[in-house]
Design a protein around this motif. Structure first.
Motif: not given
Ligand code: NAP
Length: 275
Positions: A172-178, A214-225
């Protein structure tokens, strides 16, 4: 071990194969899954389909609590290898610091010595448990995967990880946004200086402290970001400003809370009954 990877917690079975294929296309070479995510088969299929050579990918899984103890843990890793369609794993972690973790660890030690696992480690072992586990085992953990983000920076744990040469990895390197991590004003202001998003600043900050993300995203554009963080460097002032945001508190729950330990116990019991 790559300093940045892709995590598949809460990625559904339906989406997982596409997501891992996208992540590999975006350039990720570390994939983090776990027995308890129930998507190892989809991860394995995506890796096979991608055409990326297995040896270019750093593949992690984690042994779940109900598979603790020597024999169960060993069998569960062999099952993970089958599901992931591979004959070795780059890293296997004990997912939680409870139950017969010592028995499970001895299984990981043996699989490591047999060459089935290239590195072995732990997850959610708070600093006291990590130091204990390091000192009471034959082979010490090489990685500790922990909740690490701007609001829970794990400064004391980092000190001891350095002391014992354990690589810290941030879940959760973004804290899942919390706590509105993506909208944080300090992070935003730093991002504006470099033309980077808040997500990129949060990842870059951990990488500069030597923490694998190890960030998680299901969206390709965010994976690239999220992987586009290697063309700039935060200054010491930026790093200090982010350091001030630490609350040294989990954004999720504490593994030291007795009620949480009981919750884990009841979850294992429930799963046993449903088998
Ligand atoms: P996270 O990576 O901190 O946050 C994921 C959330 O952020 C998702 O809701 C995602 O939404 C969103 N997001 C991703 N990139 C973004 C961006 N650039 N801008 C805005 N929002 C963005 O949380 P996590 O998934 O819990 O943790 C990451 C990995 O750590 C997991 O996948 C897993 O591999 C590992 N983990 C391990 C443990 C453990 O106990 N060892 C526990 C939790 C997690 P979208 O998907 O909609 O983009």
């Amino acid at each position: 071990m790559p300093t940045l990877g892709y995590g598949v917690f809460q990625v559904t079975k339906e989406e997982c194969e596409r997501c891992v294929l996208d992540a590999l296309k975006a350039g990720y070479r570390l994939i983090d899954t776990a027995q308890s995510y129930f998507n190892e088969e989809e991860v394995g299929r995506a890796i096979k389909k991608s055409g990326v050579p297995r040896e270019e990918i750093f593949l992690t899984t984690k042994v779940w609590l109900e598979h603790y103890g020597y024999e169960n843990a060993k069998q569960s890793v062999l099952e993970s290898l089958r599901k992931l369609q591979t004959d070795y794993l780059d890293l296997v972690l004990l997912h939680q610091p409870f139950g017969d973790a010592y028995g499970a660890w001895r299984a990981l030690e043996d699989l490591y010595e047999d060459g089935k696992i290239k590195a072995i480690g732990i997850s959610n072992f708070y600093v006291d448990r990590m130091v204990e586990f390091i000192n009471f085992n034959r082979i010490k953990p090489m990685v500790n995967q922990m909740e690490v983000h701007i609001f829970n920076q794990q400064k004391q744990l980092m000190e001891y990880a350095d002391k014992y040469n354990v690589q810290l990895e941030a879940w959760a390197p973004f804290g899942e946004g919390r706590g509105n991590t993506f909208e944080n004003e300090v992070i935003k202001a730093i991002g504006e200086k470099y033309g980077k998003t808040t997500a990129q600043i949060m990842l870059r900050w951990n990488i500069q402290r030597g923490v694998v993300v190890i960030p998680k995203s299901t969206r390709f554009e965010r994976m690239v970001e999220n992987i586009d963080v290697f063309d700039f460097e935060l200054t010491a002032d930026d790093m200090n400003a982010i350091s001030e945001l630490d609350t040294a508190t989990s954004s999720f729950f504490s593994h030291q809370e007795p009620a949480m330990v009981e919750w884990f116990v009841s979850m294992i019991e429930e799963r046993k009954q449903n088998k």
